[in-house]
Design a protein around this motif. Structure first.
Motif, mmCIF file in Angstrom:
data_model
loop_
_atom_site.group_PDB
_atom_site.id
_atom_site.type_symbol
_atom_site.label_atom_id
_atom_site.label_comp_id
_atom_site.label_asym_id
_atom_site.label_seq_id
_atom_site.Cartn_x
_atom_site.Cartn_y
_atom_site.Cartn_z
ATOM 1 N N ILE A 22 126.257 220.315 90.250
ATOM 2 C CA ILE A 22 125.837 218.912 90.133
ATOM 3 C C ILE A 22 126.700 218.019 91.026
ATOM 4 O O ILE A 22 127.921 218.090 90.988
ATOM 5 C CB ILE A 22 125.918 218.429 88.674
ATOM 6 N N ARG A 23 126.044 217.200 91.830
ATOM 7 C CA ARG A 23 126.727 216.250 92.706
ATOM 8 C C ARG A 23 126.682 214.853 92.072
ATOM 9 O O ARG A 23 127.685 214.183 91.987
ATOM 10 C CB ARG A 23 125.990 216.243 94.055
ATOM 11 N N SER A 24 125.506 214.448 91.646
ATOM 12 C CA SER A 24 125.325 213.119 91.053
ATOM 13 C C SER A 24 124.302 213.196 89.920
ATOM 14 O O SER A 24 123.411 214.040 89.945
ATOM 15 C CB SER A 24 124.792 212.124 92.096
ATOM 16 N N VAL A 25 124.463 212.307 88.958
ATOM 17 C CA VAL A 25 123.424 212.110 87.945
ATOM 18 C C VAL A 25 123.061 210.629 87.963
ATOM 19 O O VAL A 25 123.950 209.770 87.847
ATOM 20 C CB VAL A 25 123.901 212.540 86.543
ATOM 21 N N PHE A 26 121.780 210.355 88.133
ATOM 22 C CA PHE A 26 121.303 208.973 88.265
ATOM 23 C C PHE A 26 120.815 208.410 86.926
ATOM 24 O O PHE A 26 120.577 209.151 85.972
ATOM 25 C CB PHE A 26 120.161 208.928 89.290
ATOM 26 N N ALA A 27 120.642 207.107 86.931
ATOM 27 C CA ALA A 27 120.020 206.370 85.812
ATOM 28 C C ALA A 27 120.736 206.576 84.490
ATOM 29 O O ALA A 27 120.121 206.578 83.438
ATOM 30 C CB ALA A 27 118.537 206.754 85.690
ATOM 31 N N VAL A 28 122.056 206.727 84.553
ATOM 32 C CA VAL A 28 122.797 206.905 83.298
ATOM 33 C C VAL A 28 122.786 205.630 82.454
ATOM 34 O O VAL A 28 123.006 205.688 81.245
ATOM 35 C CB VAL A 28 124.252 207.381 83.540
ATOM 36 N N HIS A 29 122.486 204.498 83.048
ATOM 37 C CA HIS A 29 122.395 203.258 82.259
ATOM 38 C C HIS A 29 121.122 203.238 81.421
ATOM 39 O O HIS A 29 121.004 202.454 80.485
ATOM 40 C CB HIS A 29 122.445 202.015 83.161
ATOM 41 N N GLN A 30 120.182 204.096 81.762
ATOM 42 C CA GLN A 30 118.924 204.150 81.007
ATOM 43 C C GLN A 30 118.879 205.313 80.026
ATOM 44 O O GLN A 30 118.106 205.302 79.077
ATOM 45 C CB GLN A 30 117.737 204.267 81.971
ATOM 46 N N ASN A 31 119.665 206.337 80.296
ATOM 47 C CA ASN A 31 119.534 207.581 79.530
ATOM 48 C C ASN A 31 120.724 207.889 78.640
ATOM 49 O O ASN A 31 120.755 208.944 78.004
ATOM 50 C CB ASN A 31 119.330 208.762 80.499
ATOM 51 N N ASN A 32 121.718 207.028 78.626
ATOM 52 C CA ASN A 32 122.935 207.356 77.897
ATOM 53 C C ASN A 32 123.503 206.071 77.286
ATOM 54 O O ASN A 32 123.678 205.078 77.989
ATOM 55 C CB ASN A 32 123.934 207.984 78.887
ATOM 56 N N THR A 33 123.788 206.109 75.994
ATOM 57 C CA THR A 33 124.199 204.864 75.324
ATOM 58 C C THR A 33 125.564 204.366 75.808
ATOM 59 O O THR A 33 125.766 203.151 75.939
ATOM 60 C CB THR A 33 124.246 205.043 73.788
ATOM 61 N N LEU B 43 134.812 209.607 79.930
ATOM 62 C CA LEU B 43 134.987 210.951 80.492
ATOM 63 C C LEU B 43 134.376 212.015 79.578
ATOM 64 O O LEU B 43 133.759 212.977 80.061
ATOM 65 C CB LEU B 43 136.473 211.259 80.695
ATOM 66 N N ALA B 44 134.545 211.827 78.271
ATOM 67 C CA ALA B 44 133.973 212.786 77.319
ATOM 68 C C ALA B 44 132.450 212.791 77.455
ATOM 69 O O ALA B 44 131.805 213.845 77.445
ATOM 70 C CB ALA B 44 134.386 212.426 75.899
ATOM 71 N N GLU B 45 131.903 211.598 77.610
ATOM 72 C CA GLU B 45 130.446 211.473 77.749
ATOM 73 C C GLU B 45 129.978 212.112 79.060
ATOM 74 O O GLU B 45 128.969 212.817 79.110
ATOM 75 C CB GLU B 45 130.081 209.981 77.740
ATOM 76 N N LEU B 46 130.714 211.842 80.094
ATOM 77 C CA LEU B 46 130.419 212.414 81.414
ATOM 78 C C LEU B 46 130.436 213.941 81.343
ATOM 79 O O LEU B 46 129.587 214.614 81.931
ATOM 80 C CB LEU B 46 131.477 211.888 82.390
ATOM 81 N N GLN B 47 131.407 214.462 80.594
ATOM 82 C CA GLN B 47 131.519 215.920 80.484
ATOM 83 C C GLN B 47 130.278 216.497 79.781
ATOM 84 O O GLN B 47 129.760 217.544 80.186
ATOM 85 C CB GLN B 47 132.806 216.259 79.715
ATOM 86 N N SER B 48 129.792 215.786 78.759
ATOM 87 C CA SER B 48 128.573 216.239 78.064
ATOM 88 C C SER B 48 127.382 216.240 79.015
ATOM 89 O O SER B 48 126.542 217.141 78.981
ATOM 90 C CB SER B 48 128.241 215.311 76.893
ATOM 91 N N ILE B 49 127.308 215.200 79.838
ATOM 92 C CA ILE B 49 126.195 215.097 80.786
ATOM 93 C C ILE B 49 126.262 216.251 81.790
ATOM 94 O O ILE B 49 125.260 216.857 82.146
ATOM 95 C CB ILE B 49 126.243 213.729 81.510
ATOM 96 N N TRP B 50 127.465 216.586 82.220
ATOM 97 C CA TRP B 50 127.687 217.694 83.160
ATOM 98 C C TRP B 50 127.216 219.016 82.548
ATOM 99 O O TRP B 50 126.484 219.781 83.178
ATOM 100 C CB TRP B 50 129.179 217.744 83.502
ATOM 101 N N VAL B 51 127.613 219.248 81.297
ATOM 102 C CA VAL B 51 127.262 220.510 80.638
ATOM 103 C C VAL B 51 125.754 220.579 80.413
ATOM 104 O O VAL B 51 125.106 221.583 80.715
ATOM 105 C CB VAL B 51 128.033 220.653 79.302
ATOM 106 N N ALA B 52 125.181 219.473 79.917
ATOM 107 C CA ALA B 52 123.737 219.462 79.649
ATOM 108 C C ALA B 52 122.947 219.577 80.947
ATOM 109 O O ALA B 52 121.858 220.161 80.983
ATOM 110 C CB ALA B 52 123.353 218.161 78.922
ATOM 111 N N GLY B 53 123.517 219.039 82.026
ATOM 112 C CA GLY B 53 122.801 219.026 83.294
ATOM 113 C C GLY B 53 122.723 220.378 83.973
ATOM 114 O O GLY B 53 121.841 220.615 84.804
#
Lengths: 280, 280
Positions: free
Chosen positions: A75-86, A48-58
């Motif tokens: 933001i509705r969706s963020v794709f390819a998080v398996h490629q862009n986020n550890t 969730l913490a990581e998701l929150q960072s992605i939301w803010v950066a997005g």
């Protein structure tokens, strides 16, 4: 009617796990299965913490993998998080997901698509009915029904915050969808789907025959569903966000070909054409 | 906190019915009460047929009592059906509603507002959180909290077709709403409410303390709720329409005054200024 198997493994292999025979039967019958208490509270908190960072950066990003609501630009969706986020790359390789996918599909698997679906409180929008396979086949060139979505629940999915509804048994049928696919359809369809959705008469017939299941689950649970299962969700005006991460595994024996629509393939962030698990 | 009573009757009168003492206590505590099996299948079928005629006639009508969706121009609500339709006029005078309203409010009552809320299948839109009293006080000049809404269920209200959610106990509190009321606000607010809604922080606090109830009920049931109970509903993508008729009764001892906003009163179709039951 469907020609492809749902469980690809031979019967003796069923007992190898991780799913029990009863779980496999439920999945085969309904086209989905809720696995409870898969991830710990701490793991969920980290994601969730990581998701929150992605939301803010997005918010200020113009990345094509970020899909916004049709009206609000939220933001509705963020794709390819398996490629862009550890953190989510690690999730994509987690044996608690992979081993289940391999068991059911009876082969090695790779991530066909990953995404976070943010359904925020107060203004989370609905996702209209669709079967993923329809799009993956026509627009991405996925040959057969041999893929599974895993929705990892990062919030409690309740009866009233826009949880996923599925039509049990719909994975055994094929509901044709309306209209020709427009060029670069994905740019609009990921925001709000209009083409490639089943018509109301077919949906009414399907749901009248089979009903609707809405398997609410606690955060840390995983809802797995077959690529041809009809699903969708209502909006969410409650204060309780419903944030889930999706990992879609496809069998390596089912690698993408040219799209069956005859059009250009969709971009890599929405449909991976590299049939292997990536370590970043 | 609220100053007005919830049950206006004196204790000895409780036993007169139609509600039992237990039902009155539940209503007092939660701010709503589901009454099951009030109308017969035949009565529901008759009202649905009438509703369908109103829907068809309304499609091409420019009557101000017909409220359309903000995006699609599809009919969202039709107001003043107790004045314009004999079937719903009869409903507005039905003792199964009136007697309950009189019992709780301890006086004669009249119809303050009536409406059909069409929430069609596939594309029924949400109704954002609101307490009716806020608007009725500020925009219509209703002095006190002495009114009750009766939602007569003409379709099964299910867990997934956009049924009403209520915050139990919220009728005991007062949640201030944001912003000044714009002129002729009702023209927009009946389509999609933006002003006069509680802020997200207050809603989060309220719901965290009190939770959300979603009393699903079969058609023919009646959901009554207090004028100050916070409520709202999500969208409906299922094939199952959720069509309900609302009758709002106000005590004749609580007749409307000038709006407390200082603005002009809203039109008669949305807030009756004639404190009597009308026979058409």
């Amino acid at each position: 009617m469907r020609h492809d198997p749902i469980i690809y493994s031979n019967r003796p292999q069923y007992n190898a796990g991780p799913l029990t025979l009863d779980e496999l039967k439920l999945y085969e019958q309904n086209g989905y299965l809720l696995l409870e208490n898969v991830f710990s509270e701490q793991e969920v908190a980290n994601m969730l913490a990581e998701l929150q960072s992605i939301w803010v950066a997005g918010a200020a990003s113009d990345s094509s993998g970020i899909i916004r609501e049709p009206e609000s630009e939220e933001i509705r969706s963020v794709f390819a998080v398996h490629q862009n986020n550890t953190v989510f790359n690690r999730l994509s390789r987690d044996p608690r997901l992979i081993d289940v996918a391999c068991q059911v599909l009876d082969s090695d698997v790779y991530v066909h698509q990953s995404r976070i679906n943010f359904k925020p409180g107060f203004r989370g929008k609905d996702f209209y009915w669709h079967s993923d396979f329809e799009t993956w086949h026509v627009e991405d060139g996925m040959p057969r029904m041999r893929a599974i979505s895993f929705s990892v629940l990062l919030d409690d999915n309740l009866l009233y915050n826009g949880s996923l509804m599925l039509v049990p048994g719909s994975h055994r049928k094929f509901v044709a969808c309306m209209g020709e696919t427009p060029k670069d359809h994905y740019k609009e369809s990921l925001r709000k789907q209009v083409f490639g959705v089943p018509d109301e008469e077919s949906l009414t017939k399907l749901v009248t025959e089979s009903g609707i299941d809405m398997p609410a689950g606690k955060k840390g649970s995983v809802l797995m569903f077959e690529c041809n299962t009809m699903h969708g969700s209502n909006s969410n005006i409650t204060p309780f966000a419903r944030r889930n991460v999706f990992m879609v595994y496809n069998s390596v024996k089912n690698a993408l070909q040219s799209p069956f629509s005859g059009g250009s393939p969709r971009p890599e962030f929405v449909a991976s054409r590299a049939p292997q698990l990536v370590v970043i």
